[in-house]
Design an enzyme around this catalytic site. Structure first.
Site, PDB file in Angstrom:
ATOM      1  N   HIS A 238      25.804 -37.761 -11.980  1.00  0.00           N
ATOM      2  CA  HIS A 238      26.230 -36.714 -12.911  1.00  0.00           C
ATOM      3  C   HIS A 238      25.036 -36.033 -13.561  1.00  0.00           C
ATOM      4  CE1 HIS A 238      30.663 -37.733 -13.894  1.00  0.00           C
ATOM      5  NE2 HIS A 238      30.571 -36.652 -13.145  1.00  0.00           N
ATOM      6  N   HIS A 253      29.303 -31.747  -6.307  1.00  0.00           N
ATOM      7  CA  HIS A 253      29.462 -33.037  -6.973  1.00  0.00           C
ATOM      8  C   HIS A 253      29.072 -34.219  -6.065  1.00  0.00           C
ATOM      9  CE1 HIS A 253      31.158 -36.127  -9.545  1.00  0.00           C
ATOM     10  NE2 HIS A 253      31.872 -36.562  -8.520  1.00  0.00           N
TER      11      HIS A 253
END
Ligand SMILES: NC(=O)c1ccc[n+]([C@@H]2O[C@H](COP(=O)([O-])OP(=O)(O)OC[C@H]3O[C@@H](n4cnc5c(N)ncnc54)[C@H](O)[C@@H]3O)[C@@H](O)[C@H]2O)c1
Ligand SMILES: [Zn+2]
Length: 346
Positions: A238, A253
């Protein structure tokens, strides 16, 4: 997984969806799509699910920046204008942005109306559409506002992946790698042998990933403990995703998570007894798919991580591996190990 007990079905055929639709009598049906799922997925869906032919289709713009309060409000307004009732049915047809946003809209409009998830990205099929988390981003924070809410039915059809760009497939695949690493060595052995040029294997692969995610979520639905193992690779991942957002070359992601998995596997060697041999297998597999991490600023990435809520006693908390297929959570890791693992990626 027993498809009869859980409101979830994984199949190349539309029978289970059609059975569900004919068993629920609804006043109105709304389908939320973005411009890509409108072009690629709506036709396949309507061709195979006759009961949806009169449904109202709502088109939104694709992209994470649309997972926001202003679009949520527009959708609540739309439902209000259309006089949607508690007996309406809402369908999310899209990737994780659509299932998170649409799930939140449906779960809050008139205190919640029935909704179906039809995830169309690999990431949404194995991750976002499973586990009952819905929500939107707020004031720059991801998933800041949301509710746990179970879809009445989740229908996963690998045929939707035929139009998904390869880069998006690989992004979703990182979550599959994570599922194997945290929970199932046999599954790991199977995925390292995968042939990406064949679409036939997706149904089996998706099924095992969904089973793993569900078994963890069912044991700890509100993330009090065990569910945290699903964060493996995500503390570093993240932070990398956030850091690269401010560059010309943002990572998807899963691409950031793949690098996070390498870094956190290295932390696992130092802190939770993962063998060097297994670490090397993990690293080699990830590098063969995603390549080496692009250059980043270690201090800035560490700072992003330290703002993360997983800090305790001034130390970062991680979910780590003890071996391939076994994981632990709430591991406090010395900052110097974290810095070392970040440097290692460069
Ligand atoms: N709720 C959860 O538990 C959970 C878990 C993981 C991720 N998420 C959320 O999921 C989101 C990311 O999801 P995503 O990776 O699916 O991104 P996404 O929804 O943005 O989809 C990626 C892109 O693929 C396009 N697309 C979707 N299906 C397609 C198809 N079949 N053919 C061609 N194009 C298609 C979309 O229009 C979009 O451009 C993030 O907001 C993340 O926070 C939620
Ligand atoms: Zn993820």
């Amino acid at each position: 997984m027993n498809d009869n007990q859980l409101p979830i079905s994984i199949s190349k055929y539309f029978d289970s969806l059609n059975e569900f639709l004919s068993s629920t009598k609804k006043d109105n049906i709304f389908i939320l799509a973005d411009e890509n799922t409108l072009a690629y997925c709506v036709p396949l869906l309507l061709k195979n699910a006759e009961l949806l032919q009169g449904a109202e289709i709502i088109e939104t713009e694709s992209g994470e920046h649309n997972k926001n309060l202003s679009l949520t409000q527009n959708l609540w307004e739309y439902l209000t204008r259309k006089k949607a009732s508690r007996n309406s049915l809402w369908i999310n047809l899209g990737g994780g942005v659509i299932t998170d946003l649409g799930g939140f809209v449906a779960s809050t409009y008139k205190r919640g109306i029935s909704f179906i998830n039809i995830p169309t990205t690999l990431l949404a099929q194995v991750d976002a559409s499973v586990g009952d988390k819905t929500g939107i981003d707020f004031l720059g924070y991801k998933n800041q506002i949301g509710v746990f809410s179970q879809a009445d039915f989740t229908y996963i059809n690998p045929l939707f992946l035929n139009t998904l760009p390869k880069r998006q497939i690989l992004s979703g695949f990182a979550e599959i790698i994570k599922h194997a690493l945290i929970a199932d060595k046999h599954y790991w052995n199977a995925i390292v042998e995968l042939d990406f040029s064949s679409f036939d294997m997706w149904e089996k692969i998706i099924r095992r990933s969904v089973e793993i995610k569900l078994s963890i979520v069912n044991a700890d639905p509100y993330e009090q403990g065990l569910r945290k193992v699903l964060n493996f690779g995500h503390t570093v991942g993240h932070a990398l995703e956030t850091w690269f957002l401010n560059t010309n070359t943002p990572y998807l992601h899963g691409e950031a998570i793949a690098q996070g998995i390498i870094a956190e596997a290295l932390l696992s060697v130092k802190n939770t007894g993962l063998s060097l041999e297994e670490f090397e297998l993990i690293q080699a597999f990830i590098l063969s798919i995603y390549g080496k991490c692009r250059r980043f600023d270690v201090v800035e990435v560490l700072e992003i991580m330290q703002q993360d809520k997983k800090m305790k006693h001034g130390k970062l908390q991680f979910s780590l591996l003890s071996k391939i297929g076994e994981s632990t959570f709430d591991c406090e890791v010395p900052t110097e190990d974290v810095v070392e693992s970040l440097h290692y990626l460069l």
